[in-house]
Design an enzyme around this catalytic site. Structure first.
Site, short mmCIF file in Angstrom:
data_model
loop_
_atom_site.label_atom_id
_atom_site.label_comp_id
_atom_site.label_asym_id
_atom_site.label_seq_id
_atom_site.Cartn_x
_atom_site.Cartn_y
_atom_site.Cartn_z
N ALA B 30 0.83 -1.22 0.00
CA ALA B 30 0.00 0.00 0.00
C ALA B 30 0.85 1.26 0.00
O ALA B 30 0.54 2.23 -0.71
CB ALA B 30 -0.94 -0.01 1.20
N GLU B 81 -17.38 8.78 -19.89
CA GLU B 81 -17.13 7.49 -20.53
C GLU B 81 -17.87 6.39 -19.78
O GLU B 81 -17.60 5.21 -19.97
CB GLU B 81 -15.64 7.20 -20.68
CG GLU B 81 -14.81 7.27 -19.43
CD GLU B 81 -13.36 6.91 -19.73
OE1 GLU B 81 -12.58 7.84 -19.92
OE2 GLU B 81 -13.02 5.72 -19.76
N CYS B 113 -11.20 11.03 -20.79
CA CYS B 113 -11.33 11.90 -19.61
C CYS B 113 -11.50 13.38 -19.96
O CYS B 113 -11.53 14.22 -19.06
CB CYS B 113 -10.12 11.74 -18.69
SG CYS B 113 -9.94 10.07 -18.06
N ARG B 199 3.10 2.20 -19.14
CA ARG B 199 3.98 3.37 -19.17
C ARG B 199 3.76 4.26 -20.39
O ARG B 199 4.12 5.43 -20.38
CB ARG B 199 5.44 2.93 -19.12
CG ARG B 199 5.84 2.49 -17.74
CD ARG B 199 7.31 2.25 -17.68
NE ARG B 199 7.76 2.35 -16.30
CZ ARG B 199 9.02 2.50 -15.97
NH1 ARG B 199 9.94 2.58 -16.89
NH2 ARG B 199 9.36 2.55 -14.71
N HIS B 234 -5.33 17.73 -15.68
CA HIS B 234 -6.01 16.45 -15.47
C HIS B 234 -5.20 15.60 -14.49
O HIS B 234 -3.97 15.56 -14.55
CB HIS B 234 -6.18 15.72 -16.81
CG HIS B 234 -6.73 14.34 -16.64
ND1 HIS B 234 -7.90 14.09 -15.96
CD2 HIS B 234 -6.27 13.12 -17.03
CE1 HIS B 234 -8.13 12.79 -15.96
NE2 HIS B 234 -7.16 12.17 -16.60
N LYS B 239 0.97 12.09 -9.34
CA LYS B 239 2.31 12.32 -9.88
C LYS B 239 2.28 13.05 -11.23
O LYS B 239 3.08 13.96 -11.47
CB LYS B 239 3.01 10.96 -10.05
CG LYS B 239 4.50 11.04 -9.86
CD LYS B 239 5.05 9.65 -9.73
CE LYS B 239 6.44 9.70 -9.13
NZ LYS B 239 6.96 8.36 -8.85
N ASN B 266 -9.41 9.58 -9.37
CA ASN B 266 -9.56 10.14 -10.72
C ASN B 266 -10.96 9.86 -11.27
O ASN B 266 -11.22 8.76 -11.76
CB ASN B 266 -8.50 9.52 -11.65
CG ASN B 266 -8.73 9.88 -13.11
OD1 ASN B 266 -9.42 10.85 -13.42
ND2 ASN B 266 -8.15 9.10 -14.01
#
Lengths: 136, 345
Positions: B30, B81, B113, B199, B234, B239, B266
């Site tokens: 976690a 969406e 999004c 990624r 957004h 990060k 999100n």
């Protein structure tokens, strides 16, 4: 060919003003308010004059119960609270109270929230409408 | 006459699930997820909440702030969406529930999004052209994430609504979009969960589009990061927006008011719009705000807003973003699985 849905499509459509926006009625003669709507004032009869009325969505819990054995279609919501609510303008309605059921008490102020009321299986319509939440 | 946001409002469901709780079930670390994603918990829709109900509640707050007759709204565009129906527009229910009437243009928008910010651009265009007096643009989602996938730690539910028109509380100074065919994240018709390129969602996707759109807008308006009091990017996790803001030359202070991802996750189409609401909740007249959304597939919409003195009289008329963030109840993974219908019975 039979459609997979079970509920009446027009029935909910006819009631959408009251279900979505709490539209009731008022007699302009005796000032009595009604929810759901009435076509005729039961007090004034033919002397009465009925018009649509938008309730503001604020009320107070008069009584409530916790439903633990729900009817078909509502199993996933259980346990849930159903309350009798006095609207600020005067009419009395019943409805589901959302949120933490341990906070539901007689005398609590409530206000409307827009939620899903019922889903007609996975292929049928989603019926939306107003439920109630405890006003902070 | 200036055009911009006349009224704004958000809605965040009350239920939350923490990163610890999801990690516990999947045997994941976690702390590393919390540190990596900069997310503590995410908002989860209740059994009777969906994109339509979230949109209605957010729009009610926007109407309270705008103080306009709902029948003056000439367009309703809901970007999401997770529209509840494949065929049957979310906007029809939203407009009816708000008493907007029948003289209205309605369409549901989809662009991962950024569908909500695309809706804002369309409303702005219609108001500017004089076709409508007010337009209602909504970004809302009950996001999906495959069980056990990294996305499950962040995919959340929330939404925000903006009434675009004249006499705004935040003038729209300019907007532009940067769009390419970049397949970083997708969901095929009928699929329950989205897939993503891991990624690949970073450098060529999120960062390329967010920074390009933001730079394009600043060039267009001859502005630089120091000209903005606040910025909202957004927030697929914590990060990404922090890194993007650094790349563009924005400070942490400029984005911290709209940085809601650590507390709500999100909410896809609702992400940057909810961040903008949180920023408008604290902004003062004369403050300039940059907002850049990102939608996979991929594109970014960038906006520059100048806050007017109307904010002072309208802000207090409805619940604020922090009110929703603070009003919460945490649930465990079992309840979450039931609510998100991941359990087949």
């Amino acid at each position: 060919m039979r459609m997979p849905h079970k509920s009446s499509v027009p029935l909910f459509w006819r009631l959408k003003d009251s279900k979505y926006r709490l539209i009731g009625s008022r007699c302009t003669t005796c000032k009595e308010v009604f929810f759901p709507k009435k076509n005729l004032c039961p007090v004034c009869r033919r002397r009465g004059s009925i018009e649509d009325m938008q309730f503001n969505g604020n009320g107070r819990i008069v009584s409530y119960t916790i439903v633990r054995v729900p009817p078909e279609g509502f199993e996933k919501y259980a346990p849930y609270a159903v309350a009798v609510i006095d609207l600020e303008e005067g009419a009395r309605v019943s409805g589901q109270v959302v949120g933490n059921i341990t906070k539901v008490r007689t005398g609590k102020q409530v206000r409307t929230v827009f939620r899903k009321i019922h889903e007609d299986g996975s292929d049928g319509l989603i019926n939306y409408g107003l439920k109630w939440e405890i006003a902070e | 006459m200036d055009i911009g946001i006349v009224g704004y409002g958000c809605y965040i469901p009350r239920l939350r699930i923490s990163v610890e709780e999801i990690a516990r079930v999947w045997g994941a670390d976690a702390e590393s997820y919390k540190k990596g994603l900069i997310v503590e918990e995410k908002a989860v829709p209740d059994m009777d909440e969906d994109t339509v109900t979230i949109s209605v509640e957010a729009a009610k707050n926007a109407l309270l702030r705008a103080g306009i007759d709902p029948e003056k709204i000439g367009s309703v565009y809901v970007g999401s969406e997770s529209h509840p129906y494949a065929v049957k527009p979310s906007g029809t229910v939203v407009a009816e529930a708000l008493g907007i009437g029948s003289n209205v243009m309605i369409a549901d928008f989809e662009f991962a999004c950024k569908a909500g910010t695309a809706a804002m651009q369309c409303c702005y265009g219609l108001v500017k052209a004089g076709e409508i007096e007010y337009g209602l643009a909504i970004g809302a989602d009950t996001s999906q994430g495959r069980p056990g996938d990294a996305l499950e730690y962040t995919a959340a539910a929330a939404g925000a609504a903006f009434i675009i028109g004249k006499d705004p509380l935040a003038k729209l100074e300019g907007t532009c979009s940067f769009t390419t065919d970049t397949s970083d994240f997708w969901r095929r018709e009928g699929a329950d969960y989205p897939s993503h390129g891991a990624r690949f969602t970073g450098k060529p996707a999120y960062f390329k589009h967010v920074t390009s759109a933001s730079k394009m807008l600043m060039d267009k308006l001859s502005l630089k990061p120091a000209d903005f009091k606040y910025a909202v990017f957004h927030m697929p996790n914590g990060k990404f927006p922090l890194t993007a803001s650094k790349m563009l030359g924005f400070s942490k202070e400029q984005i911290e008011n709209g940085f809601v991802v650590n507390k709500i996750g999100n909410p896809y189409s609702g992400s940057s719009p909810v961040g903008l609401c949180a920023t408008l909740d604290v902004a003062q007249p004369g403050d300039r705000i940059l907002m850049t959304s990102y939608g996979s597939g991929a594109g970014s919409d960038s906006f520059s807003f100048m806050v007017t003195d109307k904010i002072l009289e309208r802000r207090e008329k409805a619940k604020k973003t922090q009110d929703y963030i603070k009003n919460k109840q945490n649930i465990d993974y079992g309840v979450y699985v039931k609510l998100r219908r991941k359990l087949r019975v």
